[in-house]
Design an enzyme around this catalytic site. Structure first.
Site, short mmCIF file in Angstrom:
data_model
loop_
_atom_site.label_atom_id
_atom_site.label_comp_id
_atom_site.label_asym_id
_atom_site.label_seq_id
_atom_site.Cartn_x
_atom_site.Cartn_y
_atom_site.Cartn_z
N THR A 44 38.47 62.82 70.32
CA THR A 44 38.72 62.69 68.88
C THR A 44 39.15 64.03 68.27
O THR A 44 39.33 64.13 67.05
CB THR A 44 37.46 62.21 68.13
OG1 THR A 44 36.45 63.23 68.25
CG2 THR A 44 36.98 60.89 68.68
N THR A 45 39.29 65.06 69.12
CA THR A 45 39.82 66.34 68.66
C THR A 45 40.93 66.74 69.63
O THR A 45 40.97 66.24 70.77
CB THR A 45 38.75 67.45 68.69
OG1 THR A 45 38.44 67.75 70.06
CG2 THR A 45 37.50 67.05 67.94
N HIS A 79 27.72 62.86 70.04
CA HIS A 79 28.49 62.52 71.24
C HIS A 79 27.92 63.21 72.48
O HIS A 79 27.83 64.45 72.51
CB HIS A 79 29.96 62.94 71.07
CG HIS A 79 30.68 62.10 70.07
ND1 HIS A 79 31.82 62.55 69.40
CD2 HIS A 79 30.44 60.85 69.60
CE1 HIS A 79 32.24 61.61 68.58
NE2 HIS A 79 31.42 60.55 68.69
N GLU A 119 32.48 59.31 63.03
CA GLU A 119 33.89 59.14 63.45
C GLU A 119 34.18 57.65 63.62
O GLU A 119 35.11 57.11 63.00
CB GLU A 119 34.12 59.89 64.76
CG GLU A 119 33.91 61.41 64.60
CD GLU A 119 34.83 62.23 65.45
OE1 GLU A 119 34.65 62.22 66.69
OE2 GLU A 119 35.74 62.86 64.90
N HIS A 163 27.48 67.20 71.23
CA HIS A 163 27.88 67.83 69.97
C HIS A 163 27.83 66.79 68.86
O HIS A 163 27.61 65.61 69.12
CB HIS A 163 29.29 68.44 70.10
CG HIS A 163 30.32 67.41 70.33
ND1 HIS A 163 30.67 66.96 71.60
CD2 HIS A 163 31.04 66.65 69.46
CE1 HIS A 163 31.57 66.01 71.48
NE2 HIS A 163 31.80 65.79 70.19
N HIS A 191 34.31 74.20 65.13
CA HIS A 191 34.56 72.84 64.62
C HIS A 191 33.41 71.88 64.92
O HIS A 191 33.46 70.72 64.51
CB HIS A 191 35.88 72.29 65.18
CG HIS A 191 36.03 72.43 66.66
ND1 HIS A 191 35.51 71.50 67.54
CD2 HIS A 191 36.59 73.40 67.43
CE1 HIS A 191 35.77 71.90 68.78
NE2 HIS A 191 36.42 73.04 68.75
N HIS A 204 29.28 65.36 64.76
CA HIS A 204 30.25 65.28 63.65
C HIS A 204 29.45 64.82 62.44
O HIS A 204 28.59 63.92 62.58
CB HIS A 204 31.36 64.28 63.97
CG HIS A 204 32.08 64.53 65.26
ND1 HIS A 204 33.28 65.19 65.33
CD2 HIS A 204 31.74 64.23 66.54
CE1 HIS A 204 33.67 65.27 66.60
NE2 HIS A 204 32.74 64.70 67.36
C1 LIG Z 1 40.43 70.29 78.55
C2 LIG Z 1 39.52 70.83 77.45
C3 LIG Z 1 39.05 69.73 76.51
C4 LIG Z 1 38.13 70.35 75.45
C5 LIG Z 1 37.78 69.33 74.37
O1 LIG Z 1 36.77 68.46 74.90
C6 LIG Z 1 36.34 67.43 74.10
C7 LIG Z 1 36.93 67.15 72.86
C8 LIG Z 1 36.46 66.06 72.09
C9 LIG Z 1 35.41 65.30 72.55
S1 LIG Z 1 34.83 63.93 71.60
N1 LIG Z 1 34.66 64.35 70.08
O2 LIG Z 1 35.88 62.93 71.69
O3 LIG Z 1 33.56 63.54 72.16
C10 LIG Z 1 34.81 65.58 73.79
C11 LIG Z 1 35.28 66.66 74.56
ZN LIG Z 2 32.84 64.33 69.33
#
Ligand SMILES: CCCCCOc1ccc(S(N)(=O)=O)cc1
Ligand SMILES: [Zn+2]
Length: 258
Positions: free
Chosen positions: A200-201, A117, A104, A92, A63, A94
Site C-alpha cells: 500500500t506504499t 500490518h 487503509e 507497522h 512514513h 497506519h
Molecule cells: C523492496 C522493498 C519494499 C519496501 C516496502 O515494503 C513494504 C511496503 C508496504 C507494506 S504494506 N503497508 O502493504 O503492509 C509492506 C511492506
Molecule cells: Zn502497511
C-alpha cells in the site's frame, strides 16, 4: 519528485509518476464490501508461530513506526490461503489524526482509527526483497488488523510505550527481548477476508496475499494519542499515513466466515 509521503504535494495521487503500477488492476487497500465477498469453506485458520527476538528495533522511517527483528529470526506463518510457509519480516501501523479515519482497508465504507500490518515473505525466496520482486500474488502475506479505541491493549503496550522514543523520523530504539509479539494476535486467527493485492506504499508491487481480520483489536485512547504524537520526515504529525481504497477490478474477495 520529493520523496513520497501523504501530503498534498507527495501523497497517493502523485505516486503513479514514480510507480506506474499505482494504476494497476491488483492494488491495495480496497473497500471490503460484505455484499460482494464470497465465503470459501476451504479456507482454514492461520497459524502464526512467533518466537522471542534477541535484537529487534522499533523505528520511525518517516512514513510509519515499525517493529523489525534481525533477519531470519524463525517466526513463521502457515495455513489459511497460504500454500507454503512465510517468514515474519516486520509489523507497522497506519493511523489517522482523529478516530473517524486512519485504516487503509475499509468495511462497507467504514474506516477504523488505525490498521496494523504484520508482513511475512514466502520462504521459497532467499530474502524479503526477492519475495517482493518475485512476481505474482504469493510473494508476501500481510495480516491486517483493524484497531478501534477501547480497552488498553496490554500486548501492544511495550510498543506504544516506546513511541515517544521514536517521535522523529530516522530514530530507532532496541526493543526489550522479553517483548511477546505472539500476545498481540487473537488466540485463533479464524474470521478473515483474503484477496490478491499490493503493497500500500511505494513501490506498490502487486505481490501480496492480503489477509484482513474481521474482528478489530482494541487500543486505549492514550495508545491512539501516542501514535498521533509521531512526526514525519517533514516535521508534521504522521497521522493520515493511509492510502485510500483502490478499484477491485475483476478480483474476488473470499472470506473464511459466513
Ligand atoms: C523492496 C522493498 C519494499 C519496501 C516496502 O515494503 C513494504 C511496503 C508496504 C507494506 S504494506 N503497508 O502493504 O503492509 C509492506 C511492506
Ligand atoms: Zn502497511
Amino acid at each position: 519528485m520529493a520523496p513520497w509521503g501523504y501530503e498534498k504535494d507527495n501523497g497517493p495521487a502523485h505516486w503513479h509518476k514514480d510507480c506506474p503500477i499505482a494504476n494497476g488492476k491488483n492494488q491495495s487497500p480496497i473497500d471490503l464490501i460484505n455484499g460482494e465477498v464470497k465465503y470459501d469453506s476451504g479456507l482454514k485458520p492461520l497459524t502464526a508461530k512467533y518466537v522471542p527476538f534477541s535484537d529487534a528495533k522499533f523505528l520511525n522511517n518517516g512514513h510509519s513506526v515499525q517493529f523489525q527483528p534481525s533477519a531470519g529470526n524463525g517466526s513463521e506463518l502457515t495455513g489459511g490461503p497460504l500454500a507454503v510457509k512465510y517468514n515474519f519480516e516486520q509489523f507497522h501501523f497506519h493511523w489517522g489524526n482523529n478516530d473517524t479515519e486512519g485504516s487503509e482497508h475499509r468495511v462497507d465504507g467504514k474506516m477504523y482509527p488505525a490498521e496494523l500490518h504484520f508482513v511475512h515473505w514466502n520462504s521459497t525466496n532467499p530474502s524479503f526483497k526477492d519475495a517482493v520482486g518475485s512476481g505474482g500474488p504469493n510473494g508476501l502475506a500481510v495480516l491486517g488488523f483493524f484497531l478501534k479505541v477501547g480497552a488498553e491493549n496490554a500486548a501492544l503496550k511495550p510498543i506504544t510505550d516506546l513511541i515517544p522514543k521514536v517521535k522523529d523520523a530516522g530514530t530507532s530504539v532496541t526493543v526489550p527481548s522479553n517483548f511477546d509479539m505472539q500476545a498481540i494476535l487473537p488466540a485463533t486467527l479464524t474470521d478473515y477476508y483474503t484477496y490478491d493485492g499490493s503493497l500500500t506504499t511505494p513501490p506498490l508491487a502487486e505481490c501480496v496475499k492480503w489477509i484482513v481480520f474481521k474482528q478489530p483489536l482494541e487500543v486505549s485512547a492514550a495508545q491512539m494519542e501516542a501514535f498521533r504524537s509521531v512526526i514525519n520526515r517533514d516535521g508534521k504529525p504522521m497521522g493520515g499515513n493511509y492510502r485510500p481504497p483502490c478499484p477491485l477490478h475483476d478480483r474476488a474477495v473470499k472470506t473464511s466466515f459466513k
